[in-house]
Design an enzyme around this catalytic site. Sequence first.
Site, PDB file in Angstrom:
ATOM      1  N   ASP A  65     -19.492  43.748  80.059  1.00  0.00           N
ATOM      2  CA  ASP A  65     -19.362  42.711  81.084  1.00  0.00           C
ATOM      3  C   ASP A  65     -19.522  41.292  80.554  1.00  0.00           C
ATOM      4  O   ASP A  65     -19.850  40.382  81.305  1.00  0.00           O
ATOM      5  CB  ASP A  65     -20.373  42.965  82.198  1.00  0.00           C
ATOM      6  CG  ASP A  65     -21.808  42.803  81.744  1.00  0.00           C
ATOM      7  OD1 ASP A  65     -22.060  42.744  80.530  1.00  0.00           O
ATOM      8  OD2 ASP A  65     -22.694  42.729  82.620  1.00  0.00           O
ATOM      9  N   GLU A  66     -19.256  41.101  79.288  1.00  0.00           N
ATOM     10  CA  GLU A  66     -19.431  39.750  78.739  1.00  0.00           C
ATOM     11  C   GLU A  66     -18.465  39.515  77.592  1.00  0.00           C
ATOM     12  O   GLU A  66     -18.234  40.384  76.766  1.00  0.00           O
ATOM     13  CB  GLU A  66     -20.870  39.579  78.249  1.00  0.00           C
ATOM     14  CG  GLU A  66     -21.201  38.170  77.856  1.00  0.00           C
ATOM     15  CD  GLU A  66     -22.679  37.999  77.536  1.00  0.00           C
ATOM     16  OE1 GLU A  66     -22.977  37.213  76.638  1.00  0.00           O
ATOM     17  OE2 GLU A  66     -23.511  38.667  78.180  1.00  0.00           O
TER      18      GLU A  66
END
Length: 148
Positions: A65-66
């Site tokens: 998620d990054e």
Amino acid sequence: GMISTANYVARKYGVRSAMPGFIALKLCPHLIFVRPDFSKYTAKAQEVRGVLRTFDANLQVRGLDEASLDVTAYVKGRRDRDVLEAVAEKIRHDVAAATGGLTCSVGIAPTRELAKIASDRNKPNGQCIVEDFTREAVLSFIRPLETR
């Protein structure tokens, strides 16, 4: 069991990642546990990365998620606030459109590390731009930050 992640509603009650579930339930008695679905997370992460690659083909992935991007070429080297605000808004819009509504937070700064810090400023689904890419602006941005 242990909490692997917590949404922003649960976080308001003090629930955090790596917290034992029994403690989380004491903090938030109406907490709902959801079984992880890593194949779904991975598929959505790939959709998001597809969008992000339109802004920087060499993005740095930092987990499911990054990611970290260098949008200098995309904005043709321009650093005026309206251009940077527009690219941050476009990233957020394009991610939502491509993924069926997933949100993301965007930080824009002179370094990837500062951009990461800036992206945390207006979560969830917000954006933050370090005003000017000068030493003074950077110091002004980081000076009030707490040290952990």
